[in-house]
Design a protein around this motif. Sequence first.
Motif, PDB file in Angstrom:
ATOM      1  N   GLU A 291       0.840  -1.190   0.000  1.00  0.00           N
ATOM      2  CA  GLU A 291       0.000   0.000   0.000  1.00  0.00           C
ATOM      3  C   GLU A 291       0.880   1.247   0.000  1.00  0.00           C
ATOM      4  OE1 GLU A 291      -2.934  -0.398   3.124  1.00  0.00           O
ATOM      5  OE2 GLU A 291      -2.996   1.767   3.340  1.00  0.00           O
ATOM      6  N   CYS A 292       0.507   2.230  -0.816  1.00  0.00           N
ATOM      7  CA  CYS A 292       1.275   3.479  -0.850  1.00  0.00           C
ATOM      8  C   CYS A 292       1.045   4.225   0.460  1.00  0.00           C
ATOM      9  CB  CYS A 292       0.853   4.340  -2.031  1.00  0.00           C
ATOM     10  SG  CYS A 292       1.545   6.000  -1.966  1.00  0.00           S
ATOM     11  N   ARG A 293       2.130   4.701   1.051  1.00  0.00           N
ATOM     12  CA  ARG A 293       2.000   5.328   2.374  1.00  0.00           C
ATOM     13  C   ARG A 293       1.340   6.703   2.294  1.00  0.00           C
ATOM     14  NH1 ARG A 293       8.088   6.255   2.088  1.00  0.00           N
ATOM     15  NH2 ARG A 293       8.256   8.425   1.443  1.00  0.00           N
ATOM     16  N   ILE A 294       1.304   7.294   1.071  1.00  0.00           N
ATOM     17  CA  ILE A 294       0.750   8.646   0.939  1.00  0.00           C
ATOM     18  C   ILE A 294      -0.733   8.606   0.553  1.00  0.00           C
ATOM     19  CG2 ILE A 294       1.012  10.875  -0.220  1.00  0.00           C
ATOM     20  CD1 ILE A 294       3.994   9.758  -0.779  1.00  0.00           C
ATOM     21  N   CYS A 295      -1.039   7.834  -0.536  1.00  0.00           N
ATOM     22  CA  CYS A 295      -2.418   7.881  -1.025  1.00  0.00           C
ATOM     23  C   CYS A 295      -3.185   6.577  -0.787  1.00  0.00           C
ATOM     24  CB  CYS A 295      -2.425   8.233  -2.508  1.00  0.00           C
ATOM     25  SG  CYS A 295      -1.653   6.946  -3.514  1.00  0.00           S
ATOM     26  N   HIS A 296      -2.515   5.576  -0.193  1.00  0.00           N
ATOM     27  CA  HIS A 296      -3.144   4.294   0.146  1.00  0.00           C
ATOM     28  C   HIS A 296      -3.620   3.486  -1.055  1.00  0.00           C
ATOM     29  CE1 HIS A 296      -2.708   5.248   4.303  1.00  0.00           C
ATOM     30  NE2 HIS A 296      -3.306   6.405   4.094  1.00  0.00           N
ATOM     31  N   ILE A 308       6.559   1.144  -6.378  1.00  0.00           N
ATOM     32  CA  ILE A 308       6.055   2.125  -7.325  1.00  0.00           C
ATOM     33  C   ILE A 308       4.562   2.322  -7.115  1.00  0.00           C
ATOM     34  CG2 ILE A 308       5.770   2.731  -9.766  1.00  0.00           C
ATOM     35  CD1 ILE A 308       8.185   1.024 -10.389  1.00  0.00           C
ATOM     36  N   CYS A 309       4.172   3.555  -6.801  1.00  0.00           N
ATOM     37  CA  CYS A 309       2.761   3.896  -6.663  1.00  0.00           C
ATOM     38  C   CYS A 309       2.300   4.510  -7.984  1.00  0.00           C
ATOM     39  CB  CYS A 309       2.594   4.890  -5.525  1.00  0.00           C
ATOM     40  SG  CYS A 309       0.946   5.628  -5.492  1.00  0.00           S
ATOM     41  N   PRO A 310       1.123   4.141  -8.477  1.00  0.00           N
ATOM     42  CA  PRO A 310       0.656   4.692  -9.750  1.00  0.00           C
ATOM     43  C   PRO A 310       0.535   6.217  -9.731  1.00  0.00           C
ATOM     44  CG  PRO A 310      -1.059   3.362  -8.687  1.00  0.00           C
ATOM     45  CD  PRO A 310       0.215   3.114  -7.956  1.00  0.00           C
ATOM     46  N   SER A 311       0.262   6.829  -8.593  1.00  0.00           N
ATOM     47  CA  SER A 311       0.123   8.294  -8.564  1.00  0.00           C
ATOM     48  C   SER A 311       1.363   9.001  -8.013  1.00  0.00           C
ATOM     49  CB  SER A 311      -1.061   8.720  -7.696  1.00  0.00           C
ATOM     50  OG  SER A 311      -2.083   7.781  -7.739  1.00  0.00           O
ATOM     51  N   CYS A 312       2.015   8.403  -7.024  1.00  0.00           N
ATOM     52  CA  CYS A 312       3.050   9.152  -6.320  1.00  0.00           C
ATOM     53  C   CYS A 312       4.463   8.847  -6.793  1.00  0.00           C
ATOM     54  CB  CYS A 312       2.986   8.878  -4.823  1.00  0.00           C
ATOM     55  SG  CYS A 312       1.334   8.966  -4.162  1.00  0.00           S
ATOM     56  N   GLY A 313       4.631   7.841  -7.637  1.00  0.00           N
ATOM     57  CA  GLY A 313       5.966   7.559  -8.136  1.00  0.00           C
ATOM     58  C   GLY A 313       6.676   6.474  -7.336  1.00  0.00           C
TER      59      GLY A 313
HETATM   60 ZN   LIG Z   1       0.554   6.940  -3.778  1.00  0.00          ZN
END
Ligand SMILES: [Zn+2]
Length: 359
Positions: A291-296, A308-313
């Motif tokens: 899970e992305c720590r910023i946008c989940h 690699i997060c699809p939105s945050c890089g």
């Molecule tokens: Zn993210």
Amino acid sequence: MKLVKTITAKVFNPTERKRRALHGLWKSWKAALGSKRDYAFLRESTDLPSFYCREMSWKIKEGAEAPVGVPKDALKLLPGGAFAPWFASIPTPDGRVCLPLRMSRGHSRLLAECEVCDSQLIKRGKEYYLHIVVSKDTPIPTISYHAPVLAVDIGERVIATSVMLVEGTISSPGFHGREVRSIRRHYAWLRKRLGRRKLLRVIKRVGHTEHRKVDARLHVIAATLVERAREMGAVIAIGDLSGIRKGSRGRRVNRIVNAMPFNRLSLFIEYKAAWAGVPVIKVDEAYSSRECRICHQDGRRPSQGRFICPSCGEYNADLNGAVNIGSRALAYMAIAGAPGIAPLRGTPSPQVECDAVSS
Ligand SMILES: [Zn+2]
């Protein structure tokens, strides 16, 4: 909460007379163990002091390997000096002997602070060691709502990734124990080579050496983390590791994953933390690495170290896991303020400044 700990002390440079007395005690104990009789018989027929005869009746079940049990009323500890921090006086068939003990400085301090319980005399090669069990009563630590959180992600590549979450900011990321993995690889390779040559006894010995080396590193890592949390007045958050062994594949991967000392590190941390009065929160770590720590959102891990997060890089995967564990702990503390239940996935994370630590 009553905590116990075993202190290993080496009997340091005993005189010839003391060494003989210890050897006599050792031999009588072994002989008496073999006889498998009760207290009255042992008291009649052996030269063992009564302390040991009483202790023996408990130990017989453990079989021939049982070390000499020294009950607490038989052991007298006396503070020493520069030569040896402590002296232990124990009864032997040749009368009481006073043994100089060597131990780590931390252990020496514990002997002064804690209550001494029953101990064991161990013989390793020609040397004697006293394993002294000490106990201490500690209150169950309370968690304050605003405490900083030291989040620890225990993983395969880096044994422990830690990060401090203080009032919504992430600071001082730490990566511990990369060398543990190389130690384990080295010994796996060595065992395989020895296996081809059928050197089974050597393999066993090598296994012990590996275990010892890895555990020594784990102890240092756990001690470092607990000390950092204590200094900061922080709560330690670790993932609940019960699910970690699922989903690995391939013999080589399986060997590394299954045998990795995850559980031991987690235990060491919990134990040392309890001893130091540092609270520990165990959180459900399912998906914490995905899970992305910023946008989940769910992200990808193209390799062990990258996330690699699809939105945050892209950023460091281990760090991502640690921050997620920390966020869950914080969310949980905000709701409950006490240990016990693990927060669920998707709980809101605190405002975090991510740029500072993307690596
Ligand atoms: Zn993210």
